[in-house]
Structure formats: structure tokens, C-alpha cells
Design a protein around this motif. Structure first.
Motif, PDB file in Angstrom:
ATOM      1  N   LEU A 153     -22.131  12.000 -14.343  1.00 15.13           N
ATOM      2  CA  LEU A 153     -22.493  10.604 -14.564  1.00 15.13           C
ATOM      3  C   LEU A 153     -21.485   9.686 -13.891  1.00 15.13           C
ATOM      4  O   LEU A 153     -21.839   8.715 -13.233  1.00 15.13           O
ATOM      5  N   TRP A 154     -20.201  10.021 -14.011  1.00 13.14           N
ATOM      6  CA  TRP A 154     -19.150   9.156 -13.473  1.00 13.14           C
ATOM      7  C   TRP A 154     -19.135   9.181 -11.943  1.00 13.14           C
ATOM      8  O   TRP A 154     -18.924   8.146 -11.316  1.00 13.14           O
ATOM      9  N   SER A 155     -19.378  10.332 -11.332  1.00 16.83           N
ATOM     10  CA  SER A 155     -19.434  10.364  -9.870  1.00 16.83           C
ATOM     11  C   SER A 155     -20.691   9.653  -9.368  1.00 16.83           C
ATOM     12  O   SER A 155     -20.691   9.069  -8.283  1.00 16.83           O
ATOM     13  N   HIS A 156     -21.756   9.671 -10.163  1.00 19.77           N
ATOM     14  CA  HIS A 156     -22.996   8.981  -9.807  1.00 19.77           C
ATOM     15  C   HIS A 156     -22.805   7.460  -9.837  1.00 19.77           C
ATOM     16  O   HIS A 156     -23.262   6.752  -8.946  1.00 19.77           O
ATOM     17  N   LEU A 157     -22.131   6.965 -10.866  1.00 21.43           N
ATOM     18  CA  LEU A 157     -21.905   5.525 -10.958  1.00 21.43           C
ATOM     19  C   LEU A 157     -20.950   5.052  -9.875  1.00 21.43           C
ATOM     20  O   LEU A 157     -21.108   3.966  -9.339  1.00 21.43           O
ATOM     21  N   GLY A 158     -19.953   5.868  -9.564  1.00 19.81           N
ATOM     22  CA  GLY A 158     -19.051   5.572  -8.459  1.00 19.81           C
ATOM     23  C   GLY A 158     -17.824   4.780  -8.864  1.00 19.81           C
ATOM     24  O   GLY A 158     -17.874   3.973  -9.801  1.00 19.81           O
ATOM     25  N   PRO A 159     -16.731   5.009  -8.144  1.00 16.14           N
ATOM     26  CA  PRO A 159     -15.480   4.304  -8.452  1.00 16.14           C
ATOM     27  C   PRO A 159     -15.571   2.773  -8.406  1.00 16.14           C
ATOM     28  O   PRO A 159     -15.012   2.115  -9.277  1.00 16.14           O
ATOM     29  N   PRO A 160     -16.279   2.168  -7.430  1.00 16.99           N
ATOM     30  CA  PRO A 160     -16.319   0.696  -7.424  1.00 16.99           C
ATOM     31  C   PRO A 160     -16.945   0.110  -8.701  1.00 16.99           C
ATOM     32  O   PRO A 160     -16.410  -0.840  -9.266  1.00 16.99           O
ATOM     33  N   LEU A 161     -18.047   0.668  -9.144  1.00 15.11           N
ATOM     34  CA  LEU A 161     -18.704   0.154 -10.352  1.00 15.11           C
ATOM     35  C   LEU A 161     -17.840   0.408 -11.579  1.00 15.11           C
ATOM     36  O   LEU A 161     -17.720  -0.457 -12.454  1.00 15.11           O
ATOM     37  N   LEU A 162     -17.211   1.578 -11.656  1.00 13.12           N
ATOM     38  CA  LEU A 162     -16.354   1.882 -12.804  1.00 13.12           C
ATOM     39  C   LEU A 162     -15.115   0.996 -12.823  1.00 13.12           C
ATOM     40  O   LEU A 162     -14.676   0.544 -13.875  1.00 13.12           O
ATOM     41  N   LEU A 163     -14.544   0.713 -11.659  1.00  7.83           N
ATOM     42  CA  LEU A 163     -13.399  -0.190 -11.574  1.00  7.83           C
ATOM     43  C   LEU A 163     -13.803  -1.599 -12.002  1.00  7.83           C
ATOM     44  O   LEU A 163     -13.086  -2.268 -12.754  1.00  7.83           O
ATOM     45  N   GLN A 164     -14.955  -2.034 -11.559  1.00  4.85           N
ATOM     46  CA  GLN A 164     -15.451  -3.357 -11.929  1.00  4.85           C
ATOM     47  C   GLN A 164     -15.705  -3.420 -13.433  1.00  4.85           C
ATOM     48  O   GLN A 164     -15.395  -4.429 -14.078  1.00  4.85           O
ATOM     49  N   ALA A 165     -16.246  -2.340 -14.019  1.00  3.58           N
ATOM     50  CA  ALA A 165     -16.474  -2.303 -15.467  1.00  3.58           C
ATOM     51  C   ALA A 165     -15.149  -2.342 -16.221  1.00  3.58           C
ATOM     52  O   ALA A 165     -15.031  -3.018 -17.253  1.00  3.58           O
ATOM     53  N   THR A 166     -14.143  -1.654 -15.710  1.00  6.04           N
ATOM     54  CA  THR A 166     -12.818  -1.676 -16.342  1.00  6.04           C
ATOM     55  C   THR A 166     -12.243  -3.089 -16.317  1.00  6.04           C
ATOM     56  O   THR A 166     -11.688  -3.558 -17.322  1.00  6.04           O
ATOM     57  N   LEU A 167     -12.380  -3.770 -15.182  1.00  5.49           N
ATOM     58  CA  LEU A 167     -11.928  -5.156 -15.093  1.00  5.49           C
ATOM     59  C   LEU A 167     -12.682  -6.050 -16.075  1.00  5.49           C
ATOM     60  O   LEU A 167     -12.100  -6.948 -16.686  1.00  5.49           O
ATOM     61  N   GLY A 168     -13.971  -5.807 -16.239  1.00  5.27           N
ATOM     62  CA  GLY A 168     -14.773  -6.576 -17.196  1.00  5.27           C
ATOM     63  C   GLY A 168     -14.307  -6.365 -18.624  1.00  5.27           C
ATOM     64  O   GLY A 168     -14.196  -7.321 -19.404  1.00  5.27           O
ATOM     65  N   VAL A 169     -13.991  -5.129 -18.974  1.00  6.20           N
ATOM     66  CA  VAL A 169     -13.489  -4.836 -20.326  1.00  6.20           C
ATOM     67  C   VAL A 169     -12.131  -5.514 -20.532  1.00  6.20           C
ATOM     68  O   VAL A 169     -11.874  -6.112 -21.593  1.00  6.20           O
ATOM     69  N   LEU A 170     -11.260  -5.423 -19.521  1.00  7.40           N
ATOM     70  CA  LEU A 170      -9.952  -6.080 -19.621  1.00  7.40           C
ATOM     71  C   LEU A 170     -10.110  -7.596 -19.744  1.00  7.40           C
ATOM     72  O   LEU A 170      -9.358  -8.241 -20.484  1.00  7.40           O
ATOM     73  N   LEU A 171     -11.063  -8.175 -19.049  1.00 10.35           N
ATOM     74  CA  LEU A 171     -11.334  -9.602 -19.142  1.00 10.35           C
ATOM     75  C   LEU A 171     -11.759  -9.982 -20.555  1.00 10.35           C
ATOM     76  O   LEU A 171     -11.242 -10.947 -21.136  1.00 10.35           O
ATOM     77  N   VAL A 172     -12.668  -9.237 -21.128  1.00 10.35           N
ATOM     78  CA  VAL A 172     -13.132  -9.508 -22.495  1.00 10.35           C
ATOM     79  C   VAL A 172     -11.984  -9.342 -23.485  1.00 10.35           C
ATOM     80  O   VAL A 172     -11.810 -10.166 -24.397  1.00 10.35           O
ATOM     81  N   LEU A 173     -11.180  -8.290 -23.327  1.00  9.00           N
ATOM     82  CA  LEU A 173     -10.035  -8.087 -24.216  1.00  9.00           C
ATOM     83  C   LEU A 173      -9.017  -9.217 -24.072  1.00  9.00           C
ATOM     84  O   LEU A 173      -8.429  -9.667 -25.072  1.00  9.00           O
ATOM     85  N   GLY A 174      -8.788  -9.691 -22.845  1.00  8.18           N
ATOM     86  CA  GLY A 174      -7.871 -10.810 -22.619  1.00  8.18           C
ATOM     87  C   GLY A 174      -8.354 -12.083 -23.278  1.00  8.18           C
ATOM     88  O   GLY A 174      -7.575 -12.806 -23.918  1.00  8.18           O
ATOM     89  N   ILE A 175      -9.636 -12.374 -23.148  1.00 10.72           N
ATOM     90  CA  ILE A 175     -10.211 -13.570 -23.783  1.00 10.72           C
ATOM     91  C   ILE A 175     -10.128 -13.450 -25.292  1.00 10.72           C
ATOM     92  O   ILE A 175      -9.787 -14.411 -25.987  1.00 10.72           O
ATOM     93  N   ALA A 176     -10.416 -12.259 -25.823  1.00  5.65           N
ATOM     94  CA  ALA A 176     -10.349 -12.057 -27.277  1.00  5.65           C
ATOM     95  C   ALA A 176      -8.909 -12.204 -27.773  1.00  5.65           C
ATOM     96  O   ALA A 176      -8.667 -12.812 -28.820  1.00  5.65           O
ATOM     97  N   ALA A 177      -7.934 -11.696 -27.012  1.00  2.85           N
ATOM     98  CA  ALA A 177      -6.527 -11.817 -27.413  1.00  2.85           C
ATOM     99  C   ALA A 177      -6.083 -13.277 -27.392  1.00  2.85           C
ATOM    100  O   ALA A 177      -5.358 -13.724 -28.292  1.00  2.85           O
TER     101      ALA A 177
END
Length: 182
Positions: A153-177
Motif C-alpha cells: 500500500l505504501w509503495s503504491h501511494l508513493g513517497p511524495p503523497l506520503l510526505l505531503q500527508a505527513t506535512l498535513g498531519v504536522l500542520l494540523v498538530l501545529g495548529i492544535a498546539a
């Protein structure tokens, strides 16, 4: 009159129940493609998080320059999942039984030949009707250790999409903090 049942010695192919099977490779059968299932909740979570980061990146790109974005895959394409090669393998085990297992993924063509003495480490599949799949092969004839690799699943989604999702999670966590601290 000759009884036909006692004259025929047809060996049935069985699915092994042991975790490790040692024997002689009889045949690599014709392979076929099988699709990796992609769970919709996982895909929606990754795409939502990536969408948040993508929105921020688009705003920054619009403010800084007029650069074009990369090609995007649709939800339908991502949900379909990658395909991997399944090759049925027949082995004559140490008890002289003909056993069938499945090889998922690819190996070099020269890695296995009929008659090779092999030791297979097996894992049962979710569907009990399917033969177990090979996790690892030790070709005792050549001394090679072989590990087949398949798409995930992770190789199918690809590193760019997973990196972008990680940045999105960090953004949400930053706003929540920030909202908790203020």
C-alpha cells in the motif's frame, strides 16, 4: 478383471501446514496478477492529510510564483491498488508429497530451477483456500537466500503523497498546539 482404483497412483497436490518445508523444486507454474487491496479508511486519511498540506503549498506557490503542479492520481486510481505477480510453485517435500505454495513478487530468473533442493519458509494466507505463500527461500543447491518482494500500500501511494500527508498531519498538530497554548 483388473480394479482400476488400485492400478492408478495419482499423487494429489496438497497445501502444506508446516512453517518450513524442505524438498525438491518440481515446477514453477504460469504466474498471474493479483491486486493488493487498499482500505478506504486508510486512503481517505492519507488523502485528507495530504490535501491539507497541498492546499498550503498551492497558496504558497500562488504567492511566490506561477509554477505548475505535478500530475495527480485520482481517488479511483489510488483505490484500485497495485498488482503483484503470483506464481504457483510445486515442491516434492521430504515425505515425498507434492505440495503447492505461492510465490508473491519477482525473483531473478536464474534463482530457481526444477530439481533444486530448497528450504521454504511459509506463511498462511488470509483465505484458507489458498496455498501458503513463500516468505523466504533458501536454495540449498546454489546456497542463495531469496526473499520475494511485492508491491505494498505504501509503495503504491508513493513517497511524495506520503510526505505531503505527513506535512498535513504536522500542520494540523501545529495548529492544535497553538490553539491550546493561546
Amino acid at each position: 478383471m483388473v480394479n482400476m482404483d488400485t492400478e492408478l497412483h495419482i499423487r494429489r497436490v496438497v497445501h502444506p501446514t508446516d512453517r518450513i518445508v524442505t524438498g525438491r523444486l518440481v515446477r514453477l507454474m504460469e504466474g498471474y496478477a493479483r491486486e493488493v487491496r487498499v482500505g478506504q479508511p486508510v486512503l481517505v486519511a492519507v488523502l485528507t492529510a495530504a490535501g491539507l498540506a497541498g492546499l498550503l503549498l498551492r497558496v504558497a506557490r500562488a504567492l511566490l510564483s506561477s509554477g505548475g503542479g505535478g500530475a495527480r492520481r485520482s481517488f479511483k486510481d489510488l483505490k484500485k491498488g497495485p498488482e503483484f505477480l503470483v506464481t504457483p510453485v510445486r515442491v516434492r517435500d521430504s515425505r515425498d508429497r507434492l505440495v503447492e505454495v505461492e510465490l508473491h513478487g519477482h525473483l531473478p530468473q536464474s534463482a530457481l530451477h526444477p530439481g533444486d533442493h530448497v528450504q521454504l519458509t511459509l506463511r498462511p494466507q488470509r483465505d484458507a483456500d489458498l496455498p501458503p505463500r513463500i516468505e523466504r527461500i533458501v536454495n540449498l543447491t546454489t546456497g542463495q537466500l531469496l526473499t520475494p518482494r511485492t508491491a505494498t500500500l505504501w509503495s503504491h501511494l508513493g513517497p511524495p503523497l506520503l510526505l505531503q500527508a505527513t506535512l498535513g498531519v504536522l500542520l494540523v498538530l501545529g495548529i492544535a498546539a497553538c490553539s491550546v497554548l493561546t
